[in-house]
Design a protein around this motif. Structure first.
Motif, PDB file in Angstrom:
ATOM      1  N   ILE A  59       0.847  -1.198   0.000  1.00  0.00           N
ATOM      2  CA  ILE A  59       0.000   0.000   0.000  1.00  0.00           C
ATOM      3  C   ILE A  59       0.879   1.243   0.000  1.00  0.00           C
ATOM      4  CG2 ILE A  59      -0.264   0.026   2.523  1.00  0.00           C
ATOM      5  CD1 ILE A  59      -3.218   0.932   1.995  1.00  0.00           C
ATOM      6  N   ASP A  60       0.481   2.210  -0.815  1.00  0.00           N
ATOM      7  CA  ASP A  60       1.130   3.523  -0.852  1.00  0.00           C
ATOM      8  C   ASP A  60       0.161   4.534  -0.274  1.00  0.00           C
ATOM      9  OD1 ASP A  60       3.585   2.857  -2.182  1.00  0.00           O
ATOM     10  OD2 ASP A  60       2.446   2.666  -4.048  1.00  0.00           O
ATOM     11  N   TYR A  61       0.625   5.250   0.734  1.00  0.00           N
ATOM     12  CA  TYR A  61      -0.189   6.295   1.359  1.00  0.00           C
ATOM     13  C   TYR A  61       0.185   7.624   0.709  1.00  0.00           C
ATOM     14  CZ  TYR A  61      -0.834   2.604   4.769  1.00  0.00           C
ATOM     15  OH  TYR A  61      -1.123   1.415   5.371  1.00  0.00           O
ATOM     16  N   LYS A  62      -0.816   8.320   0.166  1.00  0.00           N
ATOM     17  CA  LYS A  62      -0.568   9.545  -0.589  1.00  0.00           C
ATOM     18  C   LYS A  62      -0.957  10.802   0.182  1.00  0.00           C
ATOM     19  CE  LYS A  62       0.690   7.347  -4.331  1.00  0.00           C
ATOM     20  NZ  LYS A  62       2.041   7.439  -4.846  1.00  0.00           N
ATOM     21  N   GLN A  63      -2.139  10.774   0.816  1.00  0.00           N
ATOM     22  CA  GLN A  63      -2.637  11.926   1.559  1.00  0.00           C
ATOM     23  C   GLN A  63      -3.459  11.429   2.729  1.00  0.00           C
ATOM     24  OE1 GLN A  63      -4.762  14.842  -0.822  1.00  0.00           O
ATOM     25  NE2 GLN A  63      -2.925  16.067  -0.612  1.00  0.00           N
ATOM     26  N   ALA A  64      -3.562  12.261   3.744  1.00  0.00           N
ATOM     27  CA  ALA A  64      -4.321  11.883   4.930  1.00  0.00           C
ATOM     28  C   ALA A  64      -5.818  12.136   4.731  1.00  0.00           C
ATOM     29  CB  ALA A  64      -3.836  12.682   6.136  1.00  0.00           C
ATOM     30  N   ALA A  65      -6.611  11.228   5.261  1.00  0.00           N
ATOM     31  CA  ALA A  65      -8.052  11.448   5.369  1.00  0.00           C
ATOM     32  C   ALA A  65      -8.332  11.878   6.802  1.00  0.00           C
ATOM     33  CB  ALA A  65      -8.823  10.175   5.025  1.00  0.00           C
ATOM     34  N   LEU A  66      -9.334  12.731   6.959  1.00  0.00           N
ATOM     35  CA  LEU A  66      -9.628  13.334   8.262  1.00  0.00           C
ATOM     36  C   LEU A  66     -11.058  13.036   8.685  1.00  0.00           C
ATOM     37  CD1 LEU A  66      -8.023  16.806   7.468  1.00  0.00           C
ATOM     38  CD2 LEU A  66      -6.928  14.860   8.626  1.00  0.00           C
ATOM     39  N   LEU A  67     -11.352  13.361   9.912  1.00  0.00           N
ATOM     40  CA  LEU A  67     -12.678  13.145  10.476  1.00  0.00           C
ATOM     41  C   LEU A  67     -13.753  13.736   9.560  1.00  0.00           C
ATOM     42  CD1 LEU A  67     -14.289  12.115  12.943  1.00  0.00           C
ATOM     43  CD2 LEU A  67     -14.050  14.401  13.910  1.00  0.00           C
ATOM     44  N   ASN A  68     -14.798  12.956   9.305  1.00  0.00           N
ATOM     45  CA  ASN A  68     -15.958  13.313   8.489  1.00  0.00           C
ATOM     46  C   ASN A  68     -15.694  13.369   6.988  1.00  0.00           C
ATOM     47  OD1 ASN A  68     -17.694  13.459  10.742  1.00  0.00           O
ATOM     48  ND2 ASN A  68     -16.940  15.526  11.175  1.00  0.00           N
ATOM     49  N   ASP A  69     -14.471  13.088   6.544  1.00  0.00           N
ATOM     50  CA  ASP A  69     -14.228  12.986   5.104  1.00  0.00           C
ATOM     51  C   ASP A  69     -15.018  11.802   4.548  1.00  0.00           C
ATOM     52  OD1 ASP A  69     -12.442  15.099   5.046  1.00  0.00           O
ATOM     53  OD2 ASP A  69     -10.642  13.852   4.799  1.00  0.00           O
ATOM     54  N   THR A  70     -15.534  11.968   3.347  1.00  0.00           N
ATOM     55  CA  THR A  70     -16.149  10.852   2.633  1.00  0.00           C
ATOM     56  C   THR A  70     -15.083  10.273   1.713  1.00  0.00           C
ATOM     57  OG1 THR A  70     -18.342  11.840   2.733  1.00  0.00           O
ATOM     58  CG2 THR A  70     -17.994  10.143   1.065  1.00  0.00           C
ATOM     59  N   GLU A  90      -8.119   1.608  -4.751  1.00  0.00           N
ATOM     60  CA  GLU A  90      -7.790   3.035  -4.729  1.00  0.00           C
ATOM     61  C   GLU A  90      -8.793   3.744  -3.847  1.00  0.00           C
ATOM     62  OE1 GLU A  90      -6.079   3.479  -9.237  1.00  0.00           O
ATOM     63  OE2 GLU A  90      -8.252   3.435  -8.952  1.00  0.00           O
ATOM     64  N   MET A  91      -8.288   4.638  -3.011  1.00  0.00           N
ATOM     65  CA  MET A  91      -9.152   5.404  -2.108  1.00  0.00           C
ATOM     66  C   MET A  91      -8.978   6.885  -2.400  1.00  0.00           C
ATOM     67  SD  MET A  91      -8.363   3.271   1.317  1.00  0.00           S
ATOM     68  CE  MET A  91      -7.775   1.609   1.074  1.00  0.00           C
ATOM     69  N   PHE A  92     -10.119   7.557  -2.605  1.00  0.00           N
ATOM     70  CA  PHE A  92     -10.120   8.971  -2.977  1.00  0.00           C
ATOM     71  C   PHE A  92     -10.959   9.773  -1.987  1.00  0.00           C
ATOM     72  CE2 PHE A  92      -9.657   6.518  -6.847  1.00  0.00           C
ATOM     73  CZ  PHE A  92      -8.665   7.188  -7.550  1.00  0.00           C
ATOM     74  N   ASN A  93     -10.558  11.026  -1.773  1.00  0.00           N
ATOM     75  CA  ASN A  93     -11.410  11.962  -1.041  1.00  0.00           C
ATOM     76  C   ASN A  93     -12.521  12.361  -2.002  1.00  0.00           C
ATOM     77  OD1 ASN A  93     -12.428  14.712  -0.388  1.00  0.00           O
ATOM     78  ND2 ASN A  93     -11.039  14.510   1.357  1.00  0.00           N
ATOM     79  N   LYS A  94     -13.771  12.129  -1.603  1.00  0.00           N
ATOM     80  CA  LYS A  94     -14.900  12.380  -2.511  1.00  0.00           C
ATOM     81  C   LYS A  94     -15.002  13.855  -2.907  1.00  0.00           C
ATOM     82  CE  LYS A  94     -19.783  11.674  -3.248  1.00  0.00           C
ATOM     83  NZ  LYS A  94     -21.033  11.124  -2.756  1.00  0.00           N
ATOM     84  N   ASN A  95     -14.717  14.762  -1.988  1.00  0.00           N
ATOM     85  CA  ASN A  95     -14.878  16.191  -2.276  1.00  0.00           C
ATOM     86  C   ASN A  95     -13.767  16.752  -3.147  1.00  0.00           C
ATOM     87  OD1 ASN A  95     -17.252  16.303  -0.804  1.00  0.00           O
ATOM     88  ND2 ASN A  95     -16.179  16.761   1.093  1.00  0.00           N
ATOM     89  N   THR A  96     -12.539  16.255  -2.990  1.00  0.00           N
ATOM     90  CA  THR A  96     -11.408  16.811  -3.740  1.00  0.00           C
ATOM     91  C   THR A  96     -10.953  15.915  -4.890  1.00  0.00           C
ATOM     92  OG1 THR A  96      -9.726  15.752  -2.353  1.00  0.00           O
ATOM     93  CG2 THR A  96     -10.556  17.927  -1.630  1.00  0.00           C
ATOM     94  N   SER A  97     -11.409  14.670  -4.896  1.00  0.00           N
ATOM     95  CA  SER A  97     -10.991  13.652  -5.874  1.00  0.00           C
ATOM     96  C   SER A  97      -9.514  13.289  -5.758  1.00  0.00           C
ATOM     97  CB  SER A  97     -11.296  14.090  -7.312  1.00  0.00           C
ATOM     98  OG  SER A  97     -12.681  14.263  -7.475  1.00  0.00           O
ATOM     99  N   LYS A  98      -8.851  13.718  -4.679  1.00  0.00           N
ATOM    100  CA  LYS A  98      -7.433  13.407  -4.500  1.00  0.00           C
ATOM    101  C   LYS A  98      -7.268  11.969  -4.021  1.00  0.00           C
ATOM    102  CE  LYS A  98      -5.676  18.013  -3.874  1.00  0.00           C
ATOM    103  NZ  LYS A  98      -4.876  18.930  -3.088  1.00  0.00           N
ATOM    104  N   LEU A  99      -6.235  11.306  -4.580  1.00  0.00           N
ATOM    105  CA  LEU A  99      -5.910   9.944  -4.190  1.00  0.00           C
ATOM    106  C   LEU A  99      -5.332   9.939  -2.781  1.00  0.00           C
ATOM    107  CD1 LEU A  99      -5.655   6.938  -5.064  1.00  0.00           C
ATOM    108  CD2 LEU A  99      -3.342   7.516  -5.865  1.00  0.00           C
TER     109      LEU A  99
END
Length: 129
Positions: A59-70, A90-99
């Protein structure tokens, strides 16, 4: 490949001491979506005769997800031959589309009857491609 997708909302149980999603949660989500995908597409008959075991995980960690992020979690199988398959998550932040993270896992198909590796049947292969 047939992509499969689900979403989750980060809650306080997912966080580490830095208030980011704990790396262990990402690993759990990888396992959870693989299981959900299998249970959604496989017939009862297939599930009665076979199951998958994880044999390697990267697994490659690209960016942090935070409380209440979808978090949108997408998975697909890139290879299935012999007794093994390779799955991408693949896991993306729904609001920003960032990986946020990307995982490659290798799985082995096991026969419930023999408890030994089993060749991936055309029927099982068709579930993913």
């Amino acid at each position: 490949m047939k992509p499969f997708e689900t979403t989750i909302v980060v809650d306080e149980h997912d966080l580490d001491e830095l208030n980011h999603v704990n790396n262990v949660r990402y690993v759990q989500w990888v396992n959870d979506i693989a299981k959900l995908n299998w249970n959604t597409v496989a017939t009862s008959s297939i599930k009665e005769n076979y199951f998958w075991v994880l044999i390697s995980h990267h697994i490659d960690y690209k960016q942090a997800a935070l409380l209440n992020d979808t978090v949108v979690i997408k998975t697909y199988v890139t290879k299935a031959q012999g007794v093994t398959s390779t799955r991408i998550v693949e896991m993306f932040n729904k609001n920003t589309s960032k990986l946020l993270a990307k995982s490659e896992t290798n799985w082995c198909l096991i026969s419930r009857k023999t408890q030994k590796p089993a060749r991936i049947t055309p029927e099982i292969n068709s579930l993913f491609f």
